[in-house]
Design a protein around this motif. Structure first.
Motif, PDB file in Angstrom:
ATOM      1  N   GLU A 443       0.996  -1.195  -0.026  1.00 26.81           N
ATOM      2  CA  GLU A 443       0.329   0.128  -0.115  1.00 26.81           C
ATOM      3  C   GLU A 443       0.409   1.284  -0.389  1.00 26.81           C
ATOM      4  O   GLU A 443       0.252   2.112  -0.799  1.00 26.81           O
ATOM      5  N   ASN A 444       2.129   1.443   0.472  1.00 30.67           N
ATOM      6  CA  ASN A 444       2.592   2.457   0.876  1.00 30.67           C
ATOM      7  C   ASN A 444       3.767   2.948  -0.733  1.00 30.67           C
ATOM      8  O   ASN A 444       3.348   3.652  -0.776  1.00 30.67           O
ATOM      9  N   GLU A 447       0.894   4.075  -3.194  1.00 32.27           N
ATOM     10  CA  GLU A 447       0.229   5.815  -2.762  1.00 32.27           C
ATOM     11  C   GLU A 447       1.887   6.455  -4.054  1.00 32.27           C
ATOM     12  O   GLU A 447       0.666   7.271  -4.129  1.00 32.27           O
ATOM     13  N   ARG A 448       2.587   6.239  -3.516  1.00 33.41           N
ATOM     14  CA  ARG A 448       3.976   6.596  -4.349  1.00 33.41           C
ATOM     15  C   ARG A 448       3.694   6.824  -5.344  1.00 33.41           C
ATOM     16  O   ARG A 448       3.875   7.552  -6.357  1.00 33.41           O
ATOM     17  N   TRP A 479      -8.550   0.500  -2.790  1.00 32.28           N
ATOM     18  CA  TRP A 479      -7.838   0.744  -3.506  1.00 32.28           C
ATOM     19  C   TRP A 479      -9.060   1.514  -4.632  1.00 32.28           C
ATOM     20  O   TRP A 479      -8.293   3.500  -5.564  1.00 32.28           O
ATOM     21  N   LYS A 482     -10.402   4.769  -3.519  1.00 34.74           N
ATOM     22  CA  LYS A 482      -9.096   6.213  -2.778  1.00 34.74           C
ATOM     23  C   LYS A 482      -8.636   6.583  -4.240  1.00 34.74           C
ATOM     24  O   LYS A 482      -8.391   7.467  -3.745  1.00 34.74           O
ATOM     25  N   TYR A 483      -8.517   6.330  -5.370  1.00 34.24           N
ATOM     26  CA  TYR A 483      -7.232   6.032  -6.286  1.00 34.24           C
ATOM     27  C   TYR A 483      -8.122   6.585  -7.371  1.00 34.24           C
ATOM     28  O   TYR A 483      -7.641   7.229  -8.808  1.00 34.24           O
TER      29      TYR A 483
END
Length: 511
Positions: A443-444, A447-448, A479, A482-483
């Motif tokens: 997940e980190n 996000e990047r 996801w 969110k994105y």
């Protein structure tokens, strides 16, 4: 700020999780067979004195003898020893000290051989639990903690918490306590006493005094070493120390503990008693509140932080070392110096949380990312001190050294909380990180990279792919919301358990 206390009870121990806005801040464990808690008072027997150390080893019933240094005896040792002897032999039956004749204070820089001797019985209090190969650390300067104040026998001093900064409020509290304080007892007013009326202070004082009297009643029949006064159970002591208006719920899966907590809250904050709830769901209580996941991701050697940064925490016999890394984060800051400051400020907040969560004590050395600006170093130092303010354990933060290292000392009163976050490797011998930590890493990284690519495809082990796709809503659905982009997940049989890779629209790996 929303504060919750979640309590999981099992046959062998009780776990306490303190959440602030859903984030795990503190984790405590109360083992049922733990005989030595901070605050417990024992009638102990002096085993031997060591003039070279100016200390004594004391038998409190522990496997390893307790350690008592001369400076922990307290100035009123002679009065305490005399009182203990008179009460134990039945010659004194008035326990409130109002008719007790006090002895002189002991010399501040005296020798332990001059004031205590082997075989002598003494009332002592645990100030540090047994850690590793060492026995408990004790003091003969006793105190009985209440909600708003601490009662100190064989003293006459009234003091107020330094966290109460208003001078008029300090004077008001001292004046009120002076009017209700019994002779022969000192009082320390706690931070939560600010604004409290005299009736409530008096009720708290009388409760503590009654605990002292009940303890003294046991002495004539007590045979050293024996515990004569127990500290409140961990749940009640946590509430006593930190309960405030921000608490919105206290939830436990144990009926007896539920009743006990409700009764305690009705005494200290009747209007808030309704927030105590009994948990009845079949879903494990720590799973329901996402605590298990947070434990797995917070207690490993590597701790992930926002924007790709991470901490590496190492433990040695002498000290703890924390290294701050920026990772492969995108550089949205104006310059390298601003990037370093941004990561360091994020790290400082997480380090303050980690120290409290793991209950790390002793010396902690933090290697922040190098900063050449004096203004930035000062900003980091002030931010770290501010983040550490909520840390109840006594601590000190030193300014960054010439090498950019920040040193922190934190009092160690009980063993550090250690939780194993690795599991058996299903592919081969050895251990690997728990799957939940892998998901956090995925997940980190997602996000990047997600904003830089039109299409993102995740290749991972079938077990992990199944976890990401399961549930309504699944992690994959979350996801998408969110994105605003569908992340395709492809299971790969050839991959090892914790192996994963991201690919773009051209099937090139995204690093």
């Amino acid at each position: 700020m929303k504060t919750e206390l979640i309590i999981r009870s099992s046959s062998s121990d009780i776990d306490f999780a303190l959440l602030k806005n859903g984030r795990l801040i503190e984790l405590h464990k109360e083992v049922n067979d733990n005989k030595f808690n901070v605050g417990d008072i024992f009638l102990a027997k002096i085993k031997k004195t060591l003039s070279g150390l100016n200390a004594a080893f004391v038998n409190v019933g522990s496997e390893k003898d307790a350690f008592l240094h001369y400076h922990d005896l307290g100035p009123q040792l002679l009065s305490s020893s005399k009182f203990t002897k008179l009460v134990s032999t039945g010659k004194l039956k008035e326990f409130t000290l109002k008719n007790f004749h006090f002895e002189r204070d002991i010399n501040k820089n005296g020798s332990i051989d001059q004031v205590i001797k082997s075989g002598q019985n003494l009332l002592v209090q645990v100030v540090k639990e047994p850690i590793s190969t060492k026995g408990p650390r004790i003091s003969s300067e006793l105190s009985i903690a209440g909600r708003h104040l601490v009662l100190v026998p064989f003293s006459d001093r009234i003091s107020v918490s330094q966290k109460i900064s208003n001078r008029k409020e300090k004077e008001r509290l001292k004046r009120l306590v002076k009017s209700i304080k019994p002779k022969g007892f000192g009082v320390i007013l706690r931070t939560v006493a600010e604004g409290i009326k005299v009736a409530e202070l008096d009720r708290d004082l009388q409760n503590s005094l009654q605990r002292w009297v009940n303890m003294c009643k046991q002495l004539p029949n007590a045979k050293a070493p024996v515990k004569v006064l127990s500290e409140l159970n961990r749940a009640s002591s946590i509430l006593r120390d930190i309960f405030d208006d921000s608490f919105t719920s206290i939830v436990t899966n144990d009926k007896a503990l539920y009743v006990e907590l409700k009764e305690y809250l009705e005494r200290i904050a009747p209007k808030k008693a309704s927030i105590v709830k009994l948990y009845r769901s079949k879903i494990p209580i720590f799973e329901k509140y996402s605590i298990e996941r947070q434990i797995k991701t917070a207690f490993g050697r590597t701790v992930s932080m926002p924007k790709g940064a991470y901490l590496v925490i190492e433990h040695t016999e002498a000290l703890h070392v924390i290294d701050v890394n920026s990772g492969n984060r995108s550089n949205k800051a104006n310059s390298q110096a601003d990037t370093a400051l941004e990561v360091n400020l994020i790290a400082a907040s997480e380090i303050a949380r980690q120290l409290q969560l793991r209950d790390m004590g002793g010396i902690i050395v933090v290697d922040f990312i190098d900063m050449h600006s004096a203004e930035h170093r000062h900003k980091l130092y002030e931010h770290l001190k501010n983040e550490m303010k909520s840390n109840r354990t006594k601590h000190k933060v030193l300014p960054p050294s010439k090498f950019g290292l920040v040193q922190i000392t934190r009092q160690r009163v009980r063993p550090e909380m250690v939780i194993k976050t690795k599991e058996e490797n299903p592919n081969k011998n050895g251990e690997v990180e728990a799957p939940i930590i892998l998901v956090e890493k995925i997940e980190n990284q997602l996000e990047r990279i997600v904003s830089k690519h039109k299409k993102v495809v995740l290749h991972t082990h079938p077990f992990v792919a199944s976890y990401i796709k399961q549930g309504i809503p699944s992690l994959q659905n979350k996801w998408f919301f969110k994105y605003k982009k569908w992340i395709k997940v492809i299971p790969r049989d050839a991959y090892q358990y914790l192996e994963y890779h991201f690919f773009d629209a051209n099937n090139k790996e995204i690093r």
